[in-house]
Scaffold this motif. Structure first.
Motif, short mmCIF file in Angstrom:
data_model
loop_
_atom_site.label_atom_id
_atom_site.label_comp_id
_atom_site.label_asym_id
_atom_site.label_seq_id
_atom_site.Cartn_x
_atom_site.Cartn_y
_atom_site.Cartn_z
N THR A 422 -1.11 -1.38 -2.46
CA THR A 422 -0.42 -2.63 -2.79
C THR A 422 -1.35 -3.81 -2.58
OG1 THR A 422 1.64 -1.63 -2.00
CG2 THR A 422 1.66 -4.00 -2.39
N LEU A 423 -1.27 -4.77 -3.52
CA LEU A 423 -2.04 -6.01 -3.42
C LEU A 423 -1.08 -7.15 -3.09
CD1 LEU A 423 -4.72 -7.62 -3.89
CD2 LEU A 423 -3.96 -7.91 -6.26
N TYR A 424 -1.43 -7.94 -2.05
CA TYR A 424 -0.62 -9.10 -1.65
C TYR A 424 -1.45 -10.37 -1.74
CZ TYR A 424 2.57 -5.68 0.48
OH TYR A 424 3.44 -4.64 0.70
N GLN A 425 -0.77 -11.46 -2.04
CA GLN A 425 -1.36 -12.80 -1.94
C GLN A 425 -0.90 -13.39 -0.61
OE1 GLN A 425 -3.38 -14.70 -4.33
NE2 GLN A 425 -3.67 -15.85 -2.43
N TYR A 426 -1.87 -13.78 0.23
CA TYR A 426 -1.54 -14.38 1.53
C TYR A 426 -1.58 -15.89 1.42
CZ TYR A 426 -2.01 -15.82 6.40
OH TYR A 426 -1.84 -16.44 7.61
N ASP A 427 -0.57 -16.56 1.97
CA ASP A 427 -0.49 -18.02 2.00
C ASP A 427 -0.70 -18.49 3.43
OD1 ASP A 427 0.06 -20.70 1.89
OD2 ASP A 427 1.91 -20.51 0.75
N PRO A 428 -1.88 -19.06 3.76
CA PRO A 428 -2.14 -19.49 5.13
C PRO A 428 -1.21 -20.59 5.62
CG PRO A 428 -4.19 -19.33 3.86
CD PRO A 428 -3.05 -19.24 2.89
N THR A 429 -0.65 -21.40 4.70
CA THR A 429 0.21 -22.50 5.14
C THR A 429 1.55 -22.01 5.65
OG1 THR A 429 1.06 -22.84 2.90
CG2 THR A 429 -0.90 -24.07 3.53
N THR A 430 2.03 -20.89 5.11
CA THR A 430 3.33 -20.34 5.53
C THR A 430 3.19 -18.99 6.22
OG1 THR A 430 3.63 -19.29 3.36
CG2 THR A 430 4.52 -21.51 3.65
N ASN A 431 1.93 -18.49 6.31
CA ASN A 431 1.67 -17.17 6.92
C ASN A 431 2.48 -16.07 6.24
OD1 ASN A 431 1.84 -19.14 9.79
ND2 ASN A 431 -0.08 -18.29 9.05
N SER A 432 2.65 -16.17 4.92
CA SER A 432 3.49 -15.23 4.20
C SER A 432 2.68 -14.38 3.25
CB SER A 432 4.58 -15.98 3.42
OG SER A 432 4.00 -16.89 2.50
N LEU A 433 3.21 -13.18 2.93
CA LEU A 433 2.60 -12.24 2.01
C LEU A 433 3.51 -12.06 0.79
CD1 LEU A 433 1.43 -9.48 4.51
CD2 LEU A 433 -0.06 -11.04 3.29
N THR A 434 2.97 -12.26 -0.39
CA THR A 434 3.72 -12.07 -1.62
C THR A 434 3.06 -10.95 -2.44
OG1 THR A 434 4.30 -14.41 -1.68
CG2 THR A 434 4.56 -13.16 -3.72
N LYS A 435 3.86 -9.95 -2.80
CA LYS A 435 3.31 -8.82 -3.55
C LYS A 435 2.90 -9.26 -4.95
CE LYS A 435 5.84 -5.61 -5.49
NZ LYS A 435 6.74 -4.45 -5.72
N LYS A 436 1.67 -8.85 -5.34
CA LYS A 436 1.22 -9.07 -6.70
C LYS A 436 1.34 -7.80 -7.53
CE LYS A 436 -2.01 -11.80 -7.82
NZ LYS A 436 -3.33 -12.44 -8.08
N TYR A 437 0.72 -6.71 -7.06
CA TYR A 437 0.75 -5.45 -7.81
C TYR A 437 0.86 -4.27 -6.84
CZ TYR A 437 -1.24 -8.58 -11.30
OH TYR A 437 -1.47 -9.64 -12.13
N HIS A 438 1.42 -3.19 -7.36
CA HIS A 438 1.52 -1.94 -6.59
C HIS A 438 1.26 -0.77 -7.54
CE1 HIS A 438 2.98 1.09 -3.79
NE2 HIS A 438 3.75 1.58 -4.78
N ARG A 439 0.63 0.27 -7.01
CA ARG A 439 0.45 1.49 -7.78
C ARG A 439 0.86 2.68 -6.93
NH1 ARG A 439 -5.54 2.81 -9.37
NH2 ARG A 439 -4.42 4.53 -10.36
N ASP A 440 1.42 3.69 -7.59
CA ASP A 440 1.74 4.91 -6.87
C ASP A 440 0.54 5.85 -6.93
OD1 ASP A 440 1.72 5.96 -9.43
OD2 ASP A 440 3.91 6.11 -9.58
N GLY A 441 0.75 7.12 -6.60
CA GLY A 441 -0.37 8.05 -6.51
C GLY A 441 -0.92 8.53 -7.84
N THR A 442 -0.32 8.14 -8.93
CA THR A 442 -0.81 8.58 -10.24
C THR A 442 -2.09 7.85 -10.62
OG1 THR A 442 1.44 9.05 -10.97
CG2 THR A 442 -0.24 8.84 -12.67
N ILE A 443 -3.13 8.63 -10.94
CA ILE A 443 -4.39 8.04 -11.38
C ILE A 443 -4.55 8.20 -12.88
CG2 ILE A 443 -6.90 8.13 -11.16
CD1 ILE A 443 -6.54 9.19 -8.34
#
Length: 682
Positions: A422-443
């Motif tokens: 999973t890829l998250y965008q971190y916001d230092p001003t709010t200390n929050s993580l917002t998901k950008k993209y996710h992949r399962d085990g399929t390649i």
């Protein structure tokens, strides 16, 4: 009572790194790329600050003057940027830090010799900019004082002291004002209020001056307090006869985590005369009596004492500021705190993985409660800021590794229970993580990963890979992707040979210069060392395969890490093995370290992780079997030199990370349901 204001004092460091030029590329040998890394470190302090003026830098203006009259000027809101195509040679670099209101706060400059080879330069932004106005209002109860007199002193941050006079003063009404223009910076204003020749009240306050702004504050001089110099207090009895008292046993700098005794001496007291004494450490009542035993944590502190005499109105007080510092061998961890599961809402039961974000906050992934939590270090403790559970917006089941993408606010996590990345965008001003993209085990149609064990970053290709301890594929992800399809970048396949199997990857690590990759297979007792290739989508070609046969130290290999670009260290059940680059893509085994060899190594069983200090000066070997951390320095040829050990007692460490500022080593466990905070002496 003196008003105390809290702010965060900012120290901004700018690290300028000349990237390694790929030796295979036909680039112009007269140019290179500057990579600029900007970071901030907050420090606590008590200050009067200008109202409504942000003190954080939100934009950087960087300029340079180089060979043949070449120049550049760039602006960035991010903590990292690169300037390409600069002429090789001497560059004069200047950086300015600006707040969100467009006010220039701080600047710094340096001269840097840009070459095709890797190098590091640092610009310290330590020159505060502009002039501002300091306006401080003083007041006191004029009805309780005879023949009042007010003395003021102003000290710069460097310690230069100047006697100043109030701009206006009405002693009969009990008011005074000091207003003047000063250079931007930090100051300390000290006031002493006299009744005749006796000090009856006083204060010391930190003042922050910002260019073109007014810093204004109001201080009430409480006549129930009589502080003198640190370590001395004055008591006034009902008859007005002063009693001089002295605090002994302290100094301005004390050892942290060591027992310290402060004593209150009251000379000239008559037999049988009694006093009620209360001691306060950092504003919290801690003890009574004429002596006080305490164990300070590392950092800045203030010790206060309040004394009540037998007679009415004979109370007095004094404060003693001091710094508690960690003492010990430089780089060798010293345990300062244990944080148990549930403390302040932190989830630490079961396996915990951790890493440090771009702003120094700590990110904790816990498999016991399947949470992802953001916390910050506050004086040898952790404060929870954000907590996320598994769901549509966050994937937190069985987090096996966490990788903040260097020079960005992006974070990648690997999950093993429901295999994914999973890829998250971190916001230092709010200390929050917002998901950008996710992949399962399929390649691909015929390719997948069923478990995850570790993440590694190929900075040249800009790709994060995840290892599968049960398969031969390492799925690739592009953190800078703008779509989910671009995020799922491809894969790397681990190749076997006729004599050396390598079908599973337990852990992988890239070298500091991103030119080499080391991969281990615990189940196959093997290691690959790979170098950057001229071709191939992932840019790595195998240099050497190692396994147990012919090479010692890889039986049960569990951890791998680079101490520098030319030395890789592998950890197994009971020893370390160092391999060194020789020439022409050749590596050879050059050193083994185990308990008793050298003699200073007490124990080292089941090496779980090898951690390099951010400065590259120290290497930490985390061992779960012996429940300890061994610390090494490296000679110029890469030789590991053992300098000390952290004995973790009953705690079983299997994961850890060093704070970006190099002050703490934080250790996590898979079975101890807690984490350890360790200070690193300098």
């Amino acid at each position: 009572m003196t008003r105390k204001n809290e702010i965060s004092m900012m120290i901004i460091a700018l690290a300028v790194i000349a990237l390694i030029l790929c030796p295979s590329c036909a680039e112009d040998p007269t140019t290179a790329t500057l990579k600029l890394q900007l970071s901030t470190t907050d420090t606590a302090g008590r200050s009067i600050v200008p109202s409504g003026v942000p003190l954080d830098v939100t934009k950087y203006i960087v300029s340079g003057q180089g060979p043949q009259g070449s120049t550049f000027n760039v602006e960035s809101k991010n903590a990292a940027l690169s300037i390409e195509g600069l002429l090789i040679g001497s560059w004069n670099l200047t950086a300015i830090g600006r707040n969100s209101n467009g006010i220039d706060l701080i600047q710094g400059s340096t001269t840097f010799q840009l070459t095709p080879s890797p190098a590091t330069a640092t610009i310290t932004l330590n020159q505060l900019m502009g002039k501002g106005t300091m306006r401080i209002h003083f007041s006191w109860d004029a009805n309780r004082i005879q023949s009042p007199r007010l003395e003021l002193e102003l000290a710069t941050q460097g310690g230069q002291r100047t006697t100043i006079s109030p701009t206006s003063c009405d002693l009969a009404a009990g008011t005074a004002v000091y207003s003047a223009e000063h250079e931007a910076g930090s100051y300390t204003i000290q006031a002493r209020l006299y009744s005749d020749d006796t000090v009856v009240a006083g204060c010391a306050e930190a003042i922050r001056i910002i260019g073109n702004k007014v810093t204004e504050g109001a201080i009430t001089l409480d006549l129930d307090k009589y502080p003198d110099s640190p370590g001395t207090l004055r008591l006034i009895n009902k008859l007005g006869t002063p009693i001089d008292c002295t605090i002994t046993g302290l100094s301005s700098e004390l050892p942290a985590m060591a027992s310290t005794t402060a004593s209150l001496e009251i000379p000239g007291t008559s037999a049988g005369e009694s006093f009620a004494v209360k001691w306060y450490l950092d504003g919290v009542e801690k003890g009574t009596g004429t002596s006080f035993v305490f164990v300070p944590k590392a950092g800045e502190h203030r010790l206060d004492v309040v004394v009540q005499g037998a007679m009415l109105a004979s109370a007095g007080s004094a404060c003693y500021p001091f710094r508690a510092t960690v003492t010990g061998t430089a780089g060798v961890p010293i345990l300062v705190a244990e944080i148990n599961d549930g403390t302040g809402g932190l989830n630490l039961a079961g396996t915990t993985r951790l890493s440090f974000l771009s702003d120094g906050r700590i990110l904790l992934g816990n498999s016991g409660q399947n949470t992802l939590q953001v916390a910050r270090l506050v004086r040898d403790s952790l404060q929870l800021l954000q907590s996320y559970s598994h769901g549509a917006t966050h994937h937190t089941r069985g987090i096996s590794d966490i990788l903040p993408v260097p020079d960005t606010d992006l974070v990648v996590t690997a999950e093993s229970v429901e295999p994914g990345v999973t890829l998250y965008q971190y916001d230092p001003t709010t200390n929050s993580l917002t998901k950008k993209y996710h992949r399962d085990g399929t390649i691909a149609v015929d390719k997948a990963f069923t478990k995850t064990s570790s993440l590694f970053y190929d900075q040249v290709q800009g790709t994060v890979f995840v290892t599968d301890p049960q398969g031969c594929y390492a799925a690739g992800q592009k953190p800078t992707a703008t779509s989910e399809s671009e995020w799922k970048y491809g894969w790397m396949t681990w190749k076997s040979t006729a004599t050396i199997p390598f079908t599973k990857a337990t852990m992988a690590a890239t070298s500091p210069g991103n030119q080499n990759l080391a991969v281990i297979s615990s189940t196959e007792n093997s290691m690959k060392i790979m170098g950057r290739s001229q071709s191939g989508v992932f840019g790595m070609a195998c240099y050497l395969d190692y396994k147990t046969s012919g090479v010692t130290g890889l039986s049960g290999v569990r951890a791998v890490g680079f101490s520098d670009d030319s030395n890789v260290v592998a950890g197994s059940a009971n020893l370390l093995t160092r391999f060194s680059f020789i020439s022409g893509g050749q590596w050879e085994q050059t050193q083994t370290v185990k308990a008793g060899n050298p003699a200073t190594v007490r124990a080292m069983q089941n090496v779980e992780q090898i951690v390099l200090h951010p400065t590259g000066k120290y290497l930490y070997v985390i061992a779960s079997g012996s429940k300890n951390v061994n610390c090494f320095t490296m000679s110029s040829d890469g030789t590991l030199n053992h300098i000390g050990e952290l004995d973790c007692g009953t705690f079983v460490p299997n994961h850890g990370a060093v704070t970006p500022n190099g002050e703490y080593l934080v250790l996590a466990s898979g079975m101890s349901n807690k984490i350890l905070l360790c200070r690193l002496p300098k």
